[in-house]
Design a protein around this motif. Structure first.
Motif, mmCIF file in Angstrom:
data_model
loop_
_atom_site.group_PDB
_atom_site.id
_atom_site.type_symbol
_atom_site.label_atom_id
_atom_site.label_comp_id
_atom_site.label_asym_id
_atom_site.label_seq_id
_atom_site.Cartn_x
_atom_site.Cartn_y
_atom_site.Cartn_z
ATOM 1 N N LYS A 1 -34.750 15.194 -21.237
ATOM 2 C CA LYS A 1 -33.384 14.908 -21.635
ATOM 3 C C LYS A 1 -33.049 15.743 -22.856
ATOM 4 C CE LYS A 1 -30.305 11.114 -22.893
ATOM 5 N NZ LYS A 1 -30.205 9.698 -23.325
ATOM 6 N N LYS B 1 -35.347 13.301 -26.273
ATOM 7 C CA LYS B 1 -35.435 11.860 -26.415
ATOM 8 C C LYS B 1 -35.577 11.211 -25.042
ATOM 9 C CE LYS B 1 -32.833 11.464 -30.734
ATOM 10 N NZ LYS B 1 -31.674 10.824 -31.407
ATOM 11 N N ASP C 1 -35.092 8.714 -21.900
ATOM 12 C CA ASP C 1 -33.924 8.046 -21.330
ATOM 13 C C ASP C 1 -34.289 6.583 -21.076
ATOM 14 O OD1 ASP C 1 -31.511 7.494 -20.092
ATOM 15 O OD2 ASP C 1 -32.251 8.084 -18.128
ATOM 16 N N ARG D 1 -30.498 6.045 -14.236
ATOM 17 C CA ARG D 1 -31.258 6.755 -15.264
ATOM 18 C C ARG D 1 -31.740 8.090 -14.712
ATOM 19 N NH1 ARG D 1 -35.881 2.966 -17.104
ATOM 20 N NH2 ARG D 1 -36.164 4.631 -18.644
ATOM 21 N N LEU D 2 -32.240 8.922 -15.604
ATOM 22 C CA LEU D 2 -32.642 10.272 -15.213
ATOM 23 C C LEU D 2 -34.028 10.254 -14.587
ATOM 24 C CD1 LEU D 2 -31.405 12.328 -18.294
ATOM 25 C CD2 LEU D 2 -30.254 11.969 -16.102
ATOM 26 N N HIS E 1 -37.259 12.571 -13.793
ATOM 27 C CA HIS E 1 -37.854 13.799 -14.313
ATOM 28 C C HIS E 1 -39.054 14.281 -13.506
ATOM 29 C CE1 HIS E 1 -35.388 13.692 -17.959
ATOM 30 N NE2 HIS E 1 -35.641 12.400 -18.031
ATOM 31 N N ARG F 1 -39.964 6.658 -14.670
ATOM 32 C CA ARG F 1 -38.926 6.885 -15.669
ATOM 33 C C ARG F 1 -39.551 7.123 -17.042
ATOM 34 N NH1 ARG F 1 -36.673 7.497 -11.695
ATOM 35 N NH2 ARG F 1 -34.773 6.515 -10.879
ATOM 36 N N ASP F 2 -38.703 7.561 -17.965
ATOM 37 C CA ASP F 2 -39.132 7.819 -19.329
ATOM 38 C C ASP F 2 -39.433 6.521 -20.065
ATOM 39 O OD1 ASP F 2 -39.295 10.503 -19.533
ATOM 40 O OD2 ASP F 2 -37.338 10.818 -20.452
#
Length: 566
Positions: free
Chosen positions: A163, A167, A169, A200-201, A203, A210-211
């Motif tokens: 992101k 940082k 997400d 949410r993103l 990656h 997720r992050d």
């Protein structure tokens, strides 16, 4: 590497005991057996047992390829006991895990668009809990106090993007983490990050990873990872008791950085059997959340929390009546000495003497605090409190009975007789009165520190999962999705619990004891090995010229040598 030709009889019995004790196999067999079409080649009992044996042998790893190897190493008698009439293939194991994943997922009718419930009545949290904890014998009752925490589990698939500003997400309501170590600047791959189904993103190629934040270890700062959070509820000893092994009693899996309140409540809802949970020691990742989403639902379950406070929660706020104010989750009269207002927090690296000194300073606040009166109203979230003069902790001129107390043992407030003060009042606090920071024990006091210190039980469970009884790490499972990963992690947690039972109770799943015989934990082993004798540096030896035999020196010790200290 496994070098045995066949699975040992003890390991086979342990794996079969894990499956039988969980009780999930009959439910899966009944709800996932189709009445039409071709029958499943391998029975569910055989597939689940193979997964359990792989986890018991894997030391924190469960790969489907190794599970196929375990199936190949089963003896003829073991195959017969599992009703295996044909060799088990990798495709069958992979298909079984995928079918369990699909059966736990809501379905959409292709014609009407109606959302149908999952085919399997057991969700992922219930599956993980029953598999991981079903093997615990009934002689070991669950404690009424539990510790709750989450530990990171990184996805096997590599990160492809970051992101902006590096940082993570995470959800907006998560605990703020300002001291994390940012990653090195990298260039995102084309097409990454992607928008995940949850908004949410994404990656990595894993659609659910997720992050999230990874706690700092070995003096390293917090970091960022992509994967999941494993939420664990662990047995915790009562105050004054020791030697309670950290057995996992419930487990859940959620994408990293997601709402911890949802996962935490799911863990508590999955608790089955045993005494009711009456006290919970939860991490700040849960207790920091809004009271409507965490503290109040937990309170309505009849559970009292012992919590640590975040820096943003340690503030001074006006009280509900004149002459009072809130401080660190407690209600105090305004006559609290100024030197006791802004006290430092507990930090890592503090010595025992420093901790005791700080606790003693917090103890000086106790005489000026309001104390709970009677039982709370769980449904409404209200609690009555009495002023310090009514409880005899301070001497106040407006409360004549308190003035008869010994002034050498009780502080006297500067209140003026006849003028209003809050020392002798009773007040009722409701759910809107900073409920998320309230607890029965005053924050920072010796009693609070002793109670909250028991939360080390869940930290020990995390260490058992990653260091002592297993080595869970990135690549321990190599499947995609939360449910498939959670299915495999359930058997790894069961293997850890089985190892703790064997090492701390002497209870072996391969040779279970009679249910009527009590089980008590073994004495705690020595935490570390220390030197049994004083250290002494070996004196240096002078080099002898070539051709001469070494001679024994009778001179005194050299100045650079050290003698043992006596």
């Amino acid at each position: 590497m496994i070098t045995e030709r066949c699975v040992s009889a003890e390991t086979f019995v342990r794996g079969l005991a894990v499956v039988n004790a969980s009780g999930v196999e009959p439910v899966i067999q009944a709800e996932m057996t189709s009445r039409t079409g071709r029958r499943r080649v391998q029975p569910w009992r055989a597939i689940l047992t193979v997964l359990a044996i792989t986890a018991l042998e894997g030391n924190g790893s469960l790969l489907l390829s190794r599970a196929m190897g375990v199936a190949e190493r089963l003896s003829d008698a073991q195959r017969a006991s599992l009703s295996m009439t044909k060799p088990m293939t990798y495709a069958q194991i992979e298909s079984a895990v995928a079918d369990l994943d699909a059966a736990m997922t809501e379905r959409v009718h292709p014609l009407t668009g109606e959302v149908l419930p999952p085919r399997l009545s057991i969700d992922l949290t219930a599956f993980m809990t029953r598999v991981a904890t079903g093997l615990i014998p009934p002689q070991i009752a669950r404690t009424s106090t539990l510790s709750l925490d989450s530990t990171d589990y990184e996805t096997h698939y590599r990160r492809r993007s970051w992101k902006h500003h590096m940082k993570p997400d995470v959800v907006a309501t998560a605990l703020p983490e300002d001291d994390f170590e940012p990653a090195k600047a990298t260039v995102n791959e084309p097409g990454w990050p992607r928008a995940g189904d949850d908004g949410r993103l994404q990656h990595s190629v894993d659609p659910d990873a997720r992050d999230g934040y990874r706690a700092g270890k070995n003096k390293s700062r917090k970091g960022v990872f992509v994967g999941w959070d494993i939420h664990l509820a662990v047995d915790t000893p009562a105050l004054g008791e020791r030697g309670c092994p950290p057995l996992v009693r419930a487990a859940s899996l959620a994408p990293a950085g997601s709402d911890k309140a949802t996962a935490g409540r799911a863990v508590l809802d999955a608790l089955d059997g045993g005494p009711a949970c009456t006290a919970l020691l939860a991490d700040r990742g849960y207790t920091y959340l809004d009271s409507q989403r965490w503290a109040l639902p937990i309170h309505r379950l009849g559970i009292d929390q012992v919590i640590d406070l975040h820096t943003s929660q340690r503030k001074t706020r006006p009280g509900p009546i004149p002459g009072t104010f809130y401080l660190d989750g407690g209600l105090f009269v305004t006559h609290l000495p100024k030197r006791l207002h802004d006290l430092s927090a507990f930090s890592l690296g503090m010595t025992a003497e420093q901790t005791d000194t700080l606790c003693a300073t917090y103890d000086e606040r106790a005489p000026y605090a309001f104390t709970p009166l009677g039982k709370p109203d769980r449904e409404r979230g209200t609690q009555r409190y009495r002023g310090p003069a009514l409880t005899g902790r301070v001497r106040c001129p407006n409360t004549p009975a308190s003035m008869r107390l010994d002034p050498a043992k009780r502080p006297t407030t500067p209140c003026v007789e006849g003028e209003p003060c809050a020392c002798g009042t009773t007040v009722t606090l409701g759910p809107d009165d900073y409920f998320a920071t309230r607890q029965r024990l005053l924050y920072g006091t010796t009693a609070w520190k002793a109670s909250y210190g028991r939360r080390s039980a869940v930290e020990s469970a995390n260490a058992n999962l990653k260091v002592h009884h297993a080595e869970l790490r990135r690549g321990s499972t190599r499947v995609m999705g939360t449910r498939r990963t959670g299915i495999l992690l359930a058997f790894i947690l069961a293997a850890v619990n089985a190892s703790v039972l064997l090492s701390r109770y002497g209870y072996d799943l391969a040779a279970p004891t009679d249910a009527s015989e009590p089980l008590t934990p073994k004495p705690t082993p020595r935490p570390a090995r220390h030197r049994s004798r004083d250290f002494a540096r070996r004196p240096k030896r002078r080099k002898q010229p070539p051709g001469r035999a070494p001679t024994r020196s009778t001179s005194p010790a050299r100045p650079d040598s050290f003698e043992p200290i006596t």
